[in-house]
Enzyme design. Sequence first.
Site, short mmCIF file in Angstrom:
data_model
loop_
_atom_site.label_atom_id
_atom_site.label_comp_id
_atom_site.label_asym_id
_atom_site.label_seq_id
_atom_site.Cartn_x
_atom_site.Cartn_y
_atom_site.Cartn_z
N THR A 180 27.31 -73.85 -5.09
CA THR A 180 28.57 -73.75 -4.36
C THR A 180 29.48 -74.91 -4.74
O THR A 180 29.01 -76.00 -5.01
CB THR A 180 28.28 -73.80 -2.85
OG1 THR A 180 27.53 -72.65 -2.49
CG2 THR A 180 29.55 -73.86 -2.02
N ARG A 208 24.87 -59.94 2.63
CA ARG A 208 24.62 -61.26 3.22
C ARG A 208 25.79 -62.20 2.98
O ARG A 208 26.37 -62.26 1.90
CB ARG A 208 23.34 -61.84 2.62
CG ARG A 208 22.99 -63.26 3.10
CD ARG A 208 23.47 -64.33 2.16
NE ARG A 208 22.98 -65.66 2.54
CZ ARG A 208 23.42 -66.79 2.00
NH1 ARG A 208 24.32 -66.76 1.04
NH2 ARG A 208 22.93 -67.97 2.40
N GLY A 210 26.84 -66.31 3.65
CA GLY A 210 26.32 -67.61 4.02
C GLY A 210 27.31 -68.44 4.81
O GLY A 210 28.23 -67.92 5.46
N ASP A 211 27.16 -69.75 4.73
CA ASP A 211 27.96 -70.64 5.56
C ASP A 211 29.34 -70.95 4.99
O ASP A 211 30.25 -71.31 5.74
CB ASP A 211 27.21 -71.97 5.74
CG ASP A 211 27.02 -72.70 4.40
OD1 ASP A 211 26.46 -72.09 3.47
OD2 ASP A 211 27.45 -73.86 4.28
N THR A 230 27.05 -77.62 0.98
CA THR A 230 26.39 -76.83 -0.06
C THR A 230 24.89 -76.88 0.18
O THR A 230 24.30 -77.96 0.25
CB THR A 230 26.72 -77.34 -1.47
OG1 THR A 230 25.89 -76.66 -2.43
CG2 THR A 230 26.50 -78.84 -1.62
N GLY A 231 24.28 -75.73 0.30
CA GLY A 231 22.85 -75.71 0.55
C GLY A 231 22.41 -74.35 1.05
O GLY A 231 23.05 -73.33 0.78
N GLY A 233 22.48 -71.70 3.30
CA GLY A 233 23.53 -71.40 4.25
C GLY A 233 23.09 -71.04 5.65
O GLY A 233 23.76 -71.38 6.63
#
Length: 337
Positions: A180, A208, A210-211, A230-231, A233
């Site tokens: 990301t 899906r 994510g964050d 970033t990771g 999510g």
Amino acid sequence: MSHAAVPPVLVIHGGAGVIKHDLTPAKEKAIRAAMTKALQSGYAELKAGKSAVDAVSAAIVVLEDDPDFNAGKGAVFTHDGRNELDAAIMDGDSRRAGAVAGVERIRNPILLARAVMEKTPYVMLSGTGAEAFAQSIGMPLVDPSWFRTEERWQQLQKALREDAAGKRHESEETAKHFGTVGAVALDAQGHLAAGTSTGGMVDKRWGRIGDSPIIGAGTYANSDCAVSGTGWGEYYIRTVAAHAICMQVSQMRVPIKRAAAVVINQEIPALGGNGGAIALDVHGNIAIPFNTDGMYRGWIDASGVPHVAIYGDEDDGSSAPPAPASAASTDDAGEQP
């Protein structure tokens, strides 16, 4: 809220989870060059007196157009062999925000997210609706083949073979949400902004999200603090990570390095997640916590000199959070990045 004029600052990331042996010298050189270009592009906006939102947008566009990152061109593939892109941007001064999720034909999702913020009464648009909005404002659509790279396609094939064999995904890059891109900026008027853009998770299913496009989870800014994460999510969503960092800074007057470290290096790992973030406060203090082997990260402060780091053992001035503030003094205005 207005602030006194301050030296502008820009911080960017290109994803956490870097594994040293995965990078050839040529790829490492290319990534450092792209990060430097993104910093220079965003900082040029700040030096010209433009807004933090302008700087964040300009920096992220450079990274979205570079195939070495999981955003825009070079985004990872879903289980069905598609590229589904998410992005968000937030103006800390007004707390206006815009986001898009699951778009497949938008070359620079961060620009569409900004258009949602500036041209609609909404915060988030998704899928074909977001693309219809893009067309309505004259933003061209690209063929989905624009996003494809052979490296990302092969990552999906590997994941599909592991799925078929009933195996866990072997590589962290395949299994989780890394690559990301994001940016946070402080402009000369003392205003903050944050933005994030991603291709999501390799082999993801069922739309899906994510964050990254969720305001408060992977992206957040107010008048005191800006964060891009970033990771993995799902864990950033569950901890409302970006908002949690900024609320500590804004409401509790916790120094930004400590606030970011608590969320990224304590709360998220305690639940089983991992990743990193970039955070910036209104005084120009920078935090870059991560709990992985490395994280693509870069910054330009009042010196005007771009700095880029990749590996965990590279000094970026953020490795040690400050000691807990005493009851008598909780202001971090003098903290150095």
